[in-house]
Enzyme design. Structure first.
Site, PDB file in Angstrom:
ATOM      1  N   THR A 169     -24.849  -2.134  93.731  1.00 36.01           N
ATOM      2  CA  THR A 169     -23.687  -2.415  94.563  1.00 36.01           C
ATOM      3  C   THR A 169     -22.547  -1.490  94.182  1.00 36.01           C
ATOM      4  O   THR A 169     -22.084  -0.680  94.975  1.00 36.01           O
ATOM      5  CB  THR A 169     -23.262  -3.886  94.422  1.00 36.01           C
ATOM      6  OG1 THR A 169     -24.370  -4.725  94.736  1.00 36.01           O
ATOM      7  CG2 THR A 169     -22.115  -4.213  95.354  1.00 36.01           C
TER       8      THR A 169
ATOM      9  N   VAL B   9     -19.145  -9.537  92.268  1.00 37.80           N
ATOM     10  CA  VAL B   9     -19.901  -8.400  92.783  1.00 37.80           C
ATOM     11  C   VAL B   9     -21.043  -8.079  91.832  1.00 37.80           C
ATOM     12  O   VAL B   9     -20.829  -7.905  90.632  1.00 37.80           O
ATOM     13  CB  VAL B   9     -18.989  -7.164  92.935  1.00 37.80           C
ATOM     14  CG1 VAL B   9     -19.771  -6.000  93.514  1.00 37.80           C
ATOM     15  CG2 VAL B   9     -17.806  -7.498  93.824  1.00 37.80           C
ATOM     16  N   ASP B  10     -22.258  -8.003  92.373  1.00 38.29           N
ATOM     17  CA  ASP B  10     -23.396  -7.581  91.568  1.00 38.29           C
ATOM     18  C   ASP B  10     -23.247  -6.104  91.235  1.00 38.29           C
ATOM     19  O   ASP B  10     -23.062  -5.274  92.125  1.00 38.29           O
ATOM     20  CB  ASP B  10     -24.700  -7.811  92.337  1.00 38.29           C
ATOM     21  CG  ASP B  10     -25.910  -7.346  91.552  1.00 38.29           C
ATOM     22  OD1 ASP B  10     -26.099  -7.849  90.443  1.00 38.29           O
ATOM     23  OD2 ASP B  10     -26.644  -6.483  92.049  1.00 38.29           O
ATOM     24  N   LYS B  11     -23.281  -5.778  89.950  1.00 37.00           N
ATOM     25  CA  LYS B  11     -23.051  -4.398  89.523  1.00 37.00           C
ATOM     26  C   LYS B  11     -24.144  -3.457  90.012  1.00 37.00           C
ATOM     27  O   LYS B  11     -23.876  -2.460  90.674  1.00 37.00           O
ATOM     28  CB  LYS B  11     -22.978  -4.335  87.992  1.00 37.00           C
ATOM     29  CG  LYS B  11     -22.854  -2.907  87.443  1.00 37.00           C
ATOM     30  CD  LYS B  11     -22.974  -2.895  85.944  1.00 37.00           C
ATOM     31  CE  LYS B  11     -24.403  -3.055  85.494  1.00 37.00           C
ATOM     32  NZ  LYS B  11     -25.239  -1.883  85.765  1.00 37.00           N
ATOM     33  N   THR B  12     -25.388  -3.770  89.673  1.00 34.00           N
ATOM     34  CA  THR B  12     -26.477  -2.839  89.894  1.00 34.00           C
ATOM     35  C   THR B  12     -26.798  -2.701  91.371  1.00 34.00           C
ATOM     36  O   THR B  12     -27.078  -3.674  92.054  1.00 34.00           O
ATOM     37  CB  THR B  12     -27.729  -3.311  89.136  1.00 34.00           C
ATOM     38  OG1 THR B  12     -27.375  -3.537  87.787  1.00 34.00           O
ATOM     39  CG2 THR B  12     -28.817  -2.265  89.222  1.00 34.00           C
TER      40      THR B  12
END
Length: 393
Positions: free
Chosen positions: A211, A206-209
């Site tokens: 998301t 999962v892309d943190k920023t």
């Protein structure tokens, strides 16, 4: 995918500007990109300074600073400031066109399971047609009058109920729908086989920023030197950063205003790419930036080094502030977790629980921006098959 502008503002050799259709822009042409406009072509910045939203390409919502010599991609959005871009890749050579072509190619591709469906269809369709013909003949020979009508209804009923065409069309329609809807939501699928393999996936990256987080940094901590008032430090730092176009500068200004700190004007402002900013505020020389900037200015920040490292370990970006050549404080910024991030993670947990999967532990949040600390990273949630119940993330 209507992502690129239809026209571009081309700068003629005599300096005049004219809006031209995008297909008329050639490699080597110069185009002007005004604030709020999408970059029309892939190219290099020849004039100007601005922040560009590259989330379309990178998935990172935080804008990226662009100055002379920086590369820009068609379809990205210019936030503030005006840029003059020399076109390098246009038409089908642009990154955006290649993305569109990749989506179209995925829609045309064949999933491995479609080969099985085709083989079954090769036998199933003739069998259904033969049964329909036999039903028609049987009603003609053995059925009551009007036998032809009864036979025709029986044959059509067999074809409709068996519906052999659905077996051959189901997979292509599913692929086209999935890739199209995915592209609309920013999810690009390289090929149909990837969709089929997705059923066996046990790891979710999962892309943190943007998301799990809001995608916008926020001022979270203010550490000051004992002899320096906190509001005074915020006033100097925010007044200085107000002249900057960096997204972290916007967060500092917003944080100061939220604390009812009045700002003043700045003179002798200078932005040093990748390090920080400096200028004169209220008669005092103020610097705000990373440790490299402080070291080059021979400013001793050892008293704040431990605090800065602790903040970075907690996923915050540390920004040093110096006044008149002396360390004055430390500002911390963070990209906060979304309110519904836990709900989304719980949904993933419940979905995977049905398949007896278990999530691995999330790593700590990464830094915010390359300007002051590290680059954006991604978070990885690993769901591994296990027979015991789920453990908490």
């Amino acid at each position: 995918m209507n992502l690129a502008p239809k026209t571009a503002r081309r700068i003629q050799p005599d300096g005049t500007e004219q809006d031209a259709p995008l297909e008329n822009i050639l490699s080597g042409d110069r185009v002007r990109v005004r604030p709020g406009e999408a970059v029309p072509v892939d190219g290099i910045v020849t004039e100007g300074r601005s922040s560009v939203d590259e989330s379309l390409i990178t998935g990172e919502p935080l804008p990226v600073e662009k100055t002379e010599g920086a590369q820009v991609t068609g379809g990205t959005v210019n936030r503030n400031g005006t840029l003059v871009v020399r076109a390098q890749k246009v038409g089908s050579d642009s990154v955006l066109s290649q993305i569109v072509e990749m989506v179209a190619s995925a829609q045309r591709s064949r999933a491995p399971i479609q080969k099985l469906a085709d083989r079954v269809t090769g036998w199933f369709v003739p069998a259904v047609v033969i049964i329909a013909v036999l039903a028609f003949v049987a009603w003609i020979l053995l059925g009551p009058q009007p036998s032809f009508i009864y036979g025709l209804v029986a044959a059509v009923s067999v074809l409709i109920i068996a519906c052999p065409c659905a077996l051959g069309l189901a997979t292509p329609i599913s692929i086209m729908t999935a890739t199209g809807r995915g592209a609309q939501s920013g999810v690009l699928i390289r090929e149909a086989a990837a969709l089929e393999r997705l059923a066996a996936v046990d790891t979710l990256i999962v892309d943190k920023t943007g998301t799990l987080t809001g995608g916008k940094p926020r001022l979270t901590d203010v550490l000051v030197h004992p002899a320096f008032p906190e509001n005074r430090l915020l006033m100097l730092a925010a007044s200085l950063e107000r002249a900057s176009e960096h997204p972290l500068a916007e967060a500092i200004v917003a944080g100061a205003k939220a604390r009812d700190v009045s700002l003043t004007t700045v003179t002798d402002f200078e932005a040093i790419n990748g390090k920080g900013v400096s200028g004169r505020v209220d008669g005092e020389m103020v610097m705000a930036g990373n440790a490299v900037m402080m070291a080059e200015a021979a400013i001793d920040i050892t008293s704040f080094a431990g605090h800065a490292e602790s903040l970075r370990q907690n996923g915050r970006t540390a920004l040093y502030v110096a006044v008149n050549g002396q360390p004055a404080g430390l500002l911390a910024l963070a990209d906060e977790i979304k309110i519904n991030a836990a709900e989304g993670s719980a949904h993933c947990t419940q979905t995977a629980s049905a398949s007896s999967w278990r999530p691995a532990t999330m790593p700590s949040r990464p830094k915010l921006s390359q300007r002051y600390s590290g680059s954006m990273r991604s978070l990885r949630i690993s769901c591994r098959r296990q027979r015991r119940p789920w453990s908490n993330v």
